[in-house]
Write a protein that holds these residues in place. Sequence first.
Motif, PDB file in Angstrom:
ATOM      1  N   ALA A  29      30.107  24.933 -22.507  1.00 43.15           N
ATOM      2  CA  ALA A  29      30.010  25.096 -21.012  1.00 43.15           C
ATOM      3  C   ALA A  29      29.805  26.466 -20.685  1.00 43.15           C
ATOM      4  CB  ALA A  29      31.298  24.525 -20.344  1.00 43.15           C
ATOM      5  N   GLN A  30      30.576  27.534 -21.508  1.00 46.30           N
ATOM      6  CA  GLN A  30      30.545  28.855 -21.415  1.00 46.30           C
ATOM      7  C   GLN A  30      29.123  29.435 -21.653  1.00 46.30           C
ATOM      8  OE1 GLN A  30      35.568  29.356 -21.662  1.00 46.30           O
ATOM      9  NE2 GLN A  30      34.023  30.387 -23.396  1.00 46.30           N
ATOM     10  N   LEU A  31      28.806  29.042 -23.045  1.00 48.77           N
ATOM     11  CA  LEU A  31      27.653  29.305 -23.320  1.00 48.77           C
ATOM     12  C   LEU A  31      26.250  29.057 -22.375  1.00 48.77           C
ATOM     13  CD1 LEU A  31      27.736  28.237 -27.397  1.00 48.77           C
ATOM     14  CD2 LEU A  31      27.767  30.589 -26.136  1.00 48.77           C
ATOM     15  N   GLY A  32      26.622  27.859 -21.738  1.00 43.05           N
ATOM     16  CA  GLY A  32      25.479  27.516 -20.674  1.00 43.05           C
ATOM     17  C   GLY A  32      25.576  28.314 -19.268  1.00 43.05           C
ATOM     18  N   ARG A  33      26.723  28.902 -19.110  1.00 43.29           N
ATOM     19  CA  ARG A  33      26.953  29.680 -17.850  1.00 43.29           C
ATOM     20  C   ARG A  33      26.424  31.020 -18.262  1.00 43.29           C
ATOM     21  NH1 ARG A  33      31.802  27.003 -17.417  1.00 43.29           N
ATOM     22  NH2 ARG A  33      33.089  28.468 -18.244  1.00 43.29           N
ATOM     23  N   ILE A  34      26.635  31.489 -19.540  1.00 42.74           N
ATOM     24  CA  ILE A  34      25.980  32.703 -19.885  1.00 42.74           C
ATOM     25  C   ILE A  34      24.335  32.728 -19.874  1.00 42.74           C
ATOM     26  CG2 ILE A  34      25.342  34.077 -22.022  1.00 42.74           C
ATOM     27  CD1 ILE A  34      28.406  33.610 -22.800  1.00 42.74           C
ATOM     28  N   LEU A  35      23.835  31.530 -20.373  1.00 39.61           N
ATOM     29  CA  LEU A  35      22.299  31.122 -20.231  1.00 39.61           C
ATOM     30  C   LEU A  35      22.090  31.345 -18.659  1.00 39.61           C
ATOM     31  CD1 LEU A  35      21.723  28.591 -22.751  1.00 39.61           C
ATOM     32  CD2 LEU A  35      20.953  30.916 -22.961  1.00 39.61           C
ATOM     33  N   GLU A  36      22.553  30.719 -18.031  1.00 37.39           N
ATOM     34  CA  GLU A  36      22.432  30.542 -16.347  1.00 37.39           C
ATOM     35  C   GLU A  36      22.452  32.075 -15.898  1.00 37.39           C
ATOM     36  OE1 GLU A  36      21.304  29.748 -12.806  1.00 37.39           O
ATOM     37  OE2 GLU A  36      21.279  28.523 -14.538  1.00 37.39           O
ATOM     38  N   GLN A  37      23.331  33.064 -16.449  1.00 39.10           N
ATOM     39  CA  GLN A  37      23.489  34.346 -15.990  1.00 39.10           C
ATOM     40  C   GLN A  37      22.149  34.994 -16.581  1.00 39.10           C
ATOM     41  OE1 GLN A  37      26.962  36.260 -17.302  1.00 39.10           O
ATOM     42  NE2 GLN A  37      26.839  37.836 -15.806  1.00 39.10           N
TER      43      GLN A  37
END
Length: 122
Positions: free
Chosen positions: A55-63
Amino acid sequence: MTESDETLSQTRAAAEAVRELCRRTTALPAMTPATVADALANLAELAAALPQASAQLGRILEQAAQEQNLAMDGMTEETDPRMAIDVARYQLEEVRDVGVDLHKRLDIAFNAVSHIISDGTE
């Protein structure tokens, strides 16, 4: 070493640890059920952390999609970095359910063998 380098180093170490586990258990080493239970507990702990990490890696990609100027290299047919991020984020969201199930199954296996007493081999 930057925080990003350290994070990448940690993911490499985790992958190498699992590969090493596979190599070491290929020959079916003499292990007691208690040792197997300890290994299962460690694997369950690893599995339990995968949904959060994903989930955190997904948020980093979104950012990155929002804050960085992105482009695709020429080694893929995909030309839209946003589409690639959306695909990756969808798959990372799916990891949550898989990770929870993996943790559950490893925990069940741990509980099944954790109370076995062995005095070694016969």
